[in-house]
Design a protein around this motif. Sequence first.
Motif, PDB file in Angstrom:
ATOM      1  N   ASN A  25     116.547  87.039 -22.481  1.00 29.50           N
ATOM      2  CA  ASN A  25     116.498  85.507 -22.581  1.00 29.50           C
ATOM      3  C   ASN A  25     116.550  84.879 -23.728  1.00 29.50           C
ATOM      4  OD1 ASN A  25     116.261  83.143 -20.829  1.00 29.50           O
ATOM      5  ND2 ASN A  25     114.242  83.211 -20.964  1.00 29.50           N
ATOM      6  N   ALA A  26     117.131  85.166 -24.735  1.00 32.34           N
ATOM      7  CA  ALA A  26     117.029  84.572 -25.917  1.00 32.34           C
ATOM      8  C   ALA A  26     118.382  83.773 -26.440  1.00 32.34           C
ATOM      9  CB  ALA A  26     116.821  85.856 -26.965  1.00 32.34           C
ATOM     10  N   GLU A  27     118.234  83.231 -27.645  1.00 34.70           N
ATOM     11  CA  GLU A  27     119.390  82.511 -28.305  1.00 34.70           C
ATOM     12  C   GLU A  27     119.378  83.320 -29.755  1.00 34.70           C
ATOM     13  OE1 GLU A  27     119.111  78.215 -27.935  1.00 34.70           O
ATOM     14  OE2 GLU A  27     118.997  78.217 -25.871  1.00 34.70           O
ATOM     15  N   ILE A  28     120.597  83.287 -30.378  1.00 31.95           N
ATOM     16  CA  ILE A  28     120.813  84.079 -31.428  1.00 31.95           C
ATOM     17  C   ILE A  28     120.578  83.165 -32.624  1.00 31.95           C
ATOM     18  CG2 ILE A  28     122.804  85.369 -32.739  1.00 31.95           C
ATOM     19  CD1 ILE A  28     123.503  86.231 -30.173  1.00 31.95           C
ATOM     20  N   PHE A  29     119.947  83.775 -33.606  1.00 29.00           N
ATOM     21  CA  PHE A  29     119.591  83.105 -34.967  1.00 29.00           C
ATOM     22  C   PHE A  29     120.187  83.739 -36.227  1.00 29.00           C
ATOM     23  CE2 PHE A  29     115.862  79.958 -34.090  1.00 29.00           C
ATOM     24  CZ  PHE A  29     115.928  79.875 -32.803  1.00 29.00           C
ATOM     25  N   SER A  30     121.244  83.353 -36.832  1.00 36.46           N
ATOM     26  CA  SER A  30     121.868  83.967 -37.814  1.00 36.46           C
ATOM     27  C   SER A  30     120.800  84.128 -39.227  1.00 36.46           C
ATOM     28  CB  SER A  30     123.031  83.203 -38.397  1.00 36.46           C
ATOM     29  OG  SER A  30     123.627  83.645 -39.688  1.00 36.46           O
ATOM     30  N   MET A  31     120.921  85.501 -39.522  1.00 37.52           N
ATOM     31  CA  MET A  31     120.141  85.758 -40.628  1.00 37.52           C
ATOM     32  C   MET A  31     120.960  86.099 -41.794  1.00 37.52           C
ATOM     33  SD  MET A  31     116.557  88.213 -40.303  1.00 37.52           S
ATOM     34  CE  MET A  31     117.432  89.702 -39.642  1.00 37.52           C
ATOM     35  N   ASP A  32     121.777  85.442 -42.126  1.00 37.71           N
ATOM     36  CA  ASP A  32     122.857  86.023 -42.901  1.00 37.71           C
ATOM     37  C   ASP A  32     123.228  84.838 -44.059  1.00 37.71           C
ATOM     38  OD1 ASP A  32     125.509  86.256 -44.344  1.00 37.71           O
ATOM     39  OD2 ASP A  32     125.901  87.763 -42.843  1.00 37.71           O
ATOM     40  N   TYR A  94     116.898  87.020 -34.251  1.00 38.75           N
ATOM     41  CA  TYR A  94     117.421  86.786 -35.340  1.00 38.75           C
ATOM     42  C   TYR A  94     118.550  88.004 -35.583  1.00 38.75           C
ATOM     43  CZ  TYR A  94     114.290  83.055 -36.923  1.00 38.75           C
ATOM     44  OH  TYR A  94     113.608  81.902 -36.922  1.00 38.75           O
ATOM     45  N   VAL A  95     119.661  87.663 -36.107  1.00 38.17           N
ATOM     46  CA  VAL A  95     120.665  89.001 -36.378  1.00 38.17           C
ATOM     47  C   VAL A  95     121.289  88.545 -37.548  1.00 38.17           C
ATOM     48  CG1 VAL A  95     122.718  89.692 -35.436  1.00 38.17           C
ATOM     49  CG2 VAL A  95     121.150  88.781 -33.740  1.00 38.17           C
ATOM     50  N   GLY A  96     121.358  89.820 -38.273  1.00 40.52           N
ATOM     51  CA  GLY A  96     121.814  89.693 -39.825  1.00 40.52           C
ATOM     52  C   GLY A  96     121.357  90.885 -40.768  1.00 40.52           C
ATOM     53  N   GLY A  97     121.852  90.762 -41.924  1.00 44.69           N
ATOM     54  CA  GLY A  97     121.454  91.640 -42.947  1.00 44.69           C
ATOM     55  C   GLY A  97     121.155  91.135 -44.043  1.00 44.69           C
ATOM     56  N   THR A  98     120.602  90.093 -44.361  1.00 47.31           N
ATOM     57  CA  THR A  98     120.141  89.469 -45.676  1.00 47.31           C
ATOM     58  C   THR A  98     118.771  89.922 -45.701  1.00 47.31           C
ATOM     59  OG1 THR A  98     121.870  87.797 -45.611  1.00 47.31           O
ATOM     60  CG2 THR A  98     119.796  87.285 -46.973  1.00 47.31           C
ATOM     61  N   GLY A  99     118.249  90.607 -46.465  1.00 51.71           N
ATOM     62  CA  GLY A  99     117.085  91.327 -46.775  1.00 51.71           C
ATOM     63  C   GLY A  99     115.894  90.208 -46.967  1.00 51.71           C
ATOM     64  N   LEU A 100     116.309  89.268 -48.087  1.00 50.05           N
ATOM     65  CA  LEU A 100     115.612  88.473 -48.404  1.00 50.05           C
ATOM     66  C   LEU A 100     115.276  87.344 -47.313  1.00 50.05           C
ATOM     67  CD1 LEU A 100     113.600  86.931 -50.746  1.00 50.05           C
ATOM     68  CD2 LEU A 100     115.854  85.757 -51.442  1.00 50.05           C
ATOM     69  N   TYR A 101     115.833  86.866 -46.394  1.00 49.09           N
ATOM     70  CA  TYR A 101     115.688  86.010 -45.315  1.00 49.09           C
ATOM     71  C   TYR A 101     114.630  86.771 -44.320  1.00 49.09           C
ATOM     72  CZ  TYR A 101     119.282  82.825 -46.216  1.00 49.09           C
ATOM     73  OH  TYR A 101     120.240  81.500 -46.756  1.00 49.09           O
ATOM     74  N   PHE A 102     114.668  88.083 -43.966  1.00 45.97           N
ATOM     75  CA  PHE A 102     113.958  88.808 -43.244  1.00 45.97           C
ATOM     76  C   PHE A 102     112.505  88.933 -43.862  1.00 45.97           C
ATOM     77  CE2 PHE A 102     112.722  93.388 -41.878  1.00 45.97           C
ATOM     78  CZ  PHE A 102     112.345  92.826 -40.543  1.00 45.97           C
ATOM     79  N   LYS A 103     112.493  89.487 -44.910  1.00 45.87           N
ATOM     80  CA  LYS A 103     111.119  89.277 -45.503  1.00 45.87           C
ATOM     81  C   LYS A 103     110.404  87.968 -45.571  1.00 45.87           C
ATOM     82  CE  LYS A 103     112.438  91.479 -49.395  1.00 45.87           C
ATOM     83  NZ  LYS A 103     112.480  92.253 -50.626  1.00 45.87           N
ATOM     84  N   SER A 104     111.363  86.979 -45.997  1.00 44.98           N
ATOM     85  CA  SER A 104     110.627  85.710 -45.733  1.00 44.98           C
ATOM     86  C   SER A 104     110.041  85.342 -44.408  1.00 44.98           C
ATOM     87  CB  SER A 104     111.501  84.741 -46.442  1.00 44.98           C
ATOM     88  OG  SER A 104     111.849  84.823 -47.715  1.00 44.98           O
ATOM     89  N   LEU A 105     110.892  85.657 -43.571  1.00 47.79           N
ATOM     90  CA  LEU A 105     110.507  85.187 -42.206  1.00 47.79           C
ATOM     91  C   LEU A 105     109.204  85.907 -41.779  1.00 47.79           C
ATOM     92  CD1 LEU A 105     114.005  85.230 -40.527  1.00 47.79           C
ATOM     93  CD2 LEU A 105     112.549  83.303 -40.609  1.00 47.79           C
ATOM     94  N   LEU A 106     108.871  87.069 -42.189  1.00 48.39           N
ATOM     95  CA  LEU A 106     107.825  88.009 -41.688  1.00 48.39           C
ATOM     96  C   LEU A 106     106.870  87.626 -42.602  1.00 48.39           C
ATOM     97  CD1 LEU A 106     109.520  91.508 -41.152  1.00 48.39           C
ATOM     98  CD2 LEU A 106     108.994  89.865 -39.666  1.00 48.39           C
TER      99      LEU A 106
END
Length: 303
Positions: A25-32, A94-106
């Motif tokens: 039950n989610a919507e997709i957030f680009s993490m690229d 969240y869907v993607g492969g940009t590590g800096l975005y992932f780390k910053s979100l967490l």
Amino acid sequence: MRYFLLGPTASGKTEVSLELAEKLNAEIFSMDSMLVYRGMNIGTAKPTAAEQAKVPHHLLDLVSPSEEFSVAKYLEEAHKAEMDVRSRDKAALYVGGTGLYFKSLLFGLFDGPPIPGALRTELEEQLANGNRSDLREELRRGDPDLYGRLHENDDKRLLRGVETLRVTGQPLSEWQEQWKGHRPVEEPAAALIWDRSQAHNRVEGRFGAMMEEGLLEETRKILDGSGFGRSARQAIGYRQVLEHLEEDIPLSEATLKSITATRRLIRRQTTWIRNFPGIQLIPMKVGISAQDVGTKIANFWLS
């Protein structure tokens, strides 16, 4: 609720995310970091209009390729989009492969030391005047770790490394190491991981398809329109096609360079994904369906 689906380039994230979003039950957030650019569709494998019609997507097409887009701006847009989906009782995938975005979100944004605007302007002028080799040598002497990881055309990180050295006398790689640490991921996160040989084969086929779909024409259209800013110009595929258009290297050579650069990127992405404790690694292979993978991940997260 937030979920994270990661994976290197060409790992099948788009197809799996469409299956997974429905189950969560989610919507997709680009993490690229390259999907934020309007018009850069083919070379970034941006979800198609049909795919976006199946599940609402966020954080796509935010700026022109001529503009710069910071991590801070990404986090700001992500927060606004999260508030929107929560108001409708939806989750964020969240869907993607940009590590800096992932780390910053967490873990929050790595700001680094404050840099005077005058120094940044000075360094940008040096770069524009053809002094890249001098700046690279300055970085090599002062921050050999960052220099060793720096692509020859990555001007953004080159300038950040040199300005950090000049302001603080401390290498940017040391600042980053203090921020990075080895903190575990405490939110639901999974990554699609392919055997290296299969991943290499997927890349070759994928780039050939991009050329057939019109990557050359898309790049030329952007170049003749808004143009490419410093960051957008670094996108794999576009960078090599621009070398063909602007420097007259053969298209076959540009294609080979794109494939090689993508394979290197996949190795780097796979390494940083494996370095995060708490990410569920999903082995991928030829013949496995996106539906089966989505079901497996959803069952694990929802159990």
